[in-house]
Design a protein around this motif. Sequence first.
Motif, PDB file in Angstrom:
ATOM      1  N   MET A 166      44.556  65.712   9.137  1.00 32.66           N
ATOM      2  CA  MET A 166      45.025  65.924  10.946  1.00 32.66           C
ATOM      3  C   MET A 166      44.663  64.938  12.100  1.00 32.66           C
ATOM      4  SD  MET A 166      45.587  69.813  13.204  1.00 32.66           S
ATOM      5  CE  MET A 166      45.922  69.746  14.606  1.00 32.66           C
ATOM      6  N   PRO A 167      42.603  65.067  11.388  1.00 33.11           N
ATOM      7  CA  PRO A 167      42.412  64.174  12.312  1.00 33.11           C
ATOM      8  C   PRO A 167      42.818  62.955  12.301  1.00 33.11           C
ATOM      9  CG  PRO A 167      40.987  65.845  11.524  1.00 33.11           C
ATOM     10  CD  PRO A 167      42.255  66.253  10.715  1.00 33.11           C
ATOM     11  N   LEU A 168      42.693  62.308  10.298  1.00 34.24           N
ATOM     12  CA  LEU A 168      43.557  60.682  10.941  1.00 34.24           C
ATOM     13  C   LEU A 168      44.414  60.448  11.309  1.00 34.24           C
ATOM     14  CD1 LEU A 168      42.284  60.380   6.978  1.00 34.24           C
ATOM     15  CD2 LEU A 168      42.030  59.483   8.893  1.00 34.24           C
ATOM     16  N   THR A 169      45.929  61.507  11.688  1.00 34.01           N
ATOM     17  CA  THR A 169      46.928  61.340  12.117  1.00 34.01           C
ATOM     18  C   THR A 169      46.688  60.989  13.175  1.00 34.01           C
ATOM     19  OG1 THR A 169      47.923  62.657  10.635  1.00 34.01           O
ATOM     20  CG2 THR A 169      48.663  62.816  12.609  1.00 34.01           C
ATOM     21  N   PHE A 170      45.566  62.169  13.710  1.00 38.08           N
ATOM     22  CA  PHE A 170      45.044  61.792  15.329  1.00 38.08           C
ATOM     23  C   PHE A 170      44.814  60.395  15.449  1.00 38.08           C
ATOM     24  CE2 PHE A 170      40.795  61.621  17.940  1.00 38.08           C
ATOM     25  CZ  PHE A 170      41.918  61.921  19.324  1.00 38.08           C
ATOM     26  N   VAL A 171      44.046  59.802  14.643  1.00 43.85           N
ATOM     27  CA  VAL A 171      43.561  58.317  15.000  1.00 43.85           C
ATOM     28  C   VAL A 171      44.556  57.284  15.057  1.00 43.85           C
ATOM     29  CG1 VAL A 171      42.038  56.946  13.552  1.00 43.85           C
ATOM     30  CG2 VAL A 171      41.120  59.551  14.302  1.00 43.85           C
ATOM     31  N   LEU A 172      45.509  57.893  14.181  1.00 43.27           N
ATOM     32  CA  LEU A 172      46.257  56.803  13.924  1.00 43.27           C
ATOM     33  C   LEU A 172      47.758  56.394  14.909  1.00 43.27           C
ATOM     34  CD1 LEU A 172      47.282  57.260  10.127  1.00 43.27           C
ATOM     35  CD2 LEU A 172      46.217  55.291  10.569  1.00 43.27           C
ATOM     36  N   VAL A 173      47.652  57.857  15.015  1.00 36.75           N
ATOM     37  CA  VAL A 173      49.060  58.138  16.665  1.00 36.75           C
ATOM     38  C   VAL A 173      48.033  57.298  17.615  1.00 36.75           C
ATOM     39  CG1 VAL A 173      49.894  59.295  18.406  1.00 36.75           C
ATOM     40  CG2 VAL A 173      49.951  59.967  15.527  1.00 36.75           C
ATOM     41  N   ALA A 174      47.101  57.728  18.179  1.00 36.02           N
ATOM     42  CA  ALA A 174      46.161  56.955  19.055  1.00 36.02           C
ATOM     43  C   ALA A 174      45.536  55.340  18.879  1.00 36.02           C
ATOM     44  CB  ALA A 174      44.693  57.408  19.142  1.00 36.02           C
TER      45      ALA A 174
ATOM     46  N   ALA B 160      50.232  65.458  17.085  1.00 38.44           N
ATOM     47  CA  ALA B 160      48.543  65.893  15.714  1.00 38.44           C
ATOM     48  C   ALA B 160      49.224  66.977  15.225  1.00 38.44           C
ATOM     49  CB  ALA B 160      47.256  65.678  15.771  1.00 38.44           C
ATOM     50  N   PRO B 161      49.889  67.781  15.738  1.00 40.16           N
ATOM     51  CA  PRO B 161      50.010  68.866  15.372  1.00 40.16           C
ATOM     52  C   PRO B 161      51.479  68.825  14.149  1.00 40.16           C
ATOM     53  CG  PRO B 161      49.910  69.490  17.392  1.00 40.16           C
ATOM     54  CD  PRO B 161      48.742  68.517  16.879  1.00 40.16           C
ATOM     55  N   THR B 162      52.051  69.754  13.205  1.00 40.62           N
ATOM     56  CA  THR B 162      52.693  69.422  13.206  1.00 40.62           C
ATOM     57  C   THR B 162      54.087  71.321  13.416  1.00 40.62           C
ATOM     58  OG1 THR B 162      52.659  70.564  10.667  1.00 40.62           O
ATOM     59  CG2 THR B 162      52.671  68.668  10.571  1.00 40.62           C
ATOM     60  N   ASP B 163      55.174  70.500  13.147  1.00 39.58           N
ATOM     61  CA  ASP B 163      55.804  72.445  14.127  1.00 39.58           C
ATOM     62  C   ASP B 163      56.280  73.259  12.077  1.00 39.58           C
ATOM     63  OD1 ASP B 163      57.952  73.426  14.858  1.00 39.58           O
ATOM     64  OD2 ASP B 163      57.093  72.444  16.584  1.00 39.58           O
ATOM     65  N   PRO B 164      55.818  74.078  13.369  1.00 43.14           N
ATOM     66  CA  PRO B 164      57.201  74.942  11.729  1.00 43.14           C
ATOM     67  C   PRO B 164      58.347  75.030  11.882  1.00 43.14           C
ATOM     68  CG  PRO B 164      56.097  76.558  13.466  1.00 43.14           C
ATOM     69  CD  PRO B 164      55.447  74.869  14.194  1.00 43.14           C
ATOM     70  N   VAL B 165      59.193  75.010  13.253  1.00 44.64           N
ATOM     71  CA  VAL B 165      60.425  75.724  13.385  1.00 44.64           C
ATOM     72  C   VAL B 165      61.639  73.999  12.466  1.00 44.64           C
ATOM     73  CG1 VAL B 165      62.180  75.119  15.493  1.00 44.64           C
ATOM     74  CG2 VAL B 165      59.408  75.579  16.222  1.00 44.64           C
ATOM     75  N   PHE B 166      60.977  73.307  12.460  1.00 39.39           N
ATOM     76  CA  PHE B 166      61.862  71.986  12.098  1.00 39.39           C
ATOM     77  C   PHE B 166      61.667  71.690  10.141  1.00 39.39           C
ATOM     78  CE2 PHE B 166      61.437  69.937  16.282  1.00 39.39           C
ATOM     79  CZ  PHE B 166      62.203  71.031  16.524  1.00 39.39           C
TER      80      PHE B 166
END
Length: 398
Positions: free
Chosen positions: A95-103, A125-131
């Motif tokens: 999750m922290p790495l995803t935050f950095v890459l998206v930014a 950064a967060p994933t969604d349980p719905v999909f």
Amino acid sequence: MTDAFVLVLGVALLAAVLLSGLATRSALSTTAVFLVAGLVVGPLGLGWLRFEGGAVERAAEIALFAVLFTDGQHAPWRVARRAWRLPARALLVGMPLTFVLVALLARYLAGLDWGPALVLGAVLAPTDPVFASALVGQEHVPERVRSALNIESGLNDGLALPAVLLLVGTFGGHPEGFSTTWWVLLAELAAGAGLGVLMPLLVHQLLRLRALTADRRLRPLGPLAMAVVLFGVCDLVHANQFVAAFVAGAVVATLRPDASEEFKPTGELVSELTKGAALVCFATLIDWTVLGEAGWISLLFAVLVLVVTRPVPTALAMLGSELTARGRVAVGWFGPKGFASVAYAVIVSGSGMPGAEEVLAFTAVVVLVSALAHSSTDVAVARWWDDPRTEPVRSTRS
């Protein structure tokens, strides 16, 4: 507007039911049905419906709460105790790495200033349980894969909210009804987790009183009633409702597995209904102004968010774990962006932070692309494990 919304939701729900058999064996998804319905009647189509950001935020929160409470019941203590390592890797590393890459993508590809870029990283950064629920609910998919996705998506939504609010406050925003003070946000997280434990314990104790008995026909509504009360209490005391929902679902499944099993069909139907309503509301939020704010680069940005910023960090986080290559691909791909991101982006857009509208516009495009991509591939990925001779799980401990 209310009458038109009820009619559109009813037609979309009926279409989803009639097409559900086809959806289980093809790339068609019920998610797409609700999205298309919202787009057709929204500003991009006929212009019959248009919900404001606050209504979309509320609809997203209710749908996410319902799904998290239902999904939490797939993670009772006996399962969470065995399966905590993989979600911990995803939460603490991925999750922290995803935050950095998206930014970084937002800054250098989309051209956003650092403030909106960092906020967008936290929002997405967060994933969604719905999909991801269609994959999580498939019993033939290995438990390690289902538990990793379920526990991660159940917790990362609530954990991302404090980061979003802190960053918004840092860059000049003042989100209405929310604190941007770190110790208050931590207290709200703790309150959510605490209420998620205490509410099921209280109901469990009440059910042990001889004077109180539940009729068999109404027993599946017991957890639902408790969830509604929990949602209201969290709202009242400003507790983190997403953490509360998932924790409460897990505690219910731990204390009363029989009641949890009875509730699951009801919970799945309630989740489907709230999800459909929220998808219609979300689709009406997208208009030409939003698309113009994001521009054509938002489509490339959305694709890279889905195929790079989730799979790459997840692959790094899962190195040396007990997941097979097939399992790592599934966990890496199923990092959909959904209702939590929508709710957080709407909060940002009303905060007055410079660049807030860009955050909302890019989030809307990413969620739209993610909803279509992930909801149309869950069946295909689940079929990887249809063969009983499927690749065995490695025994290496994480």
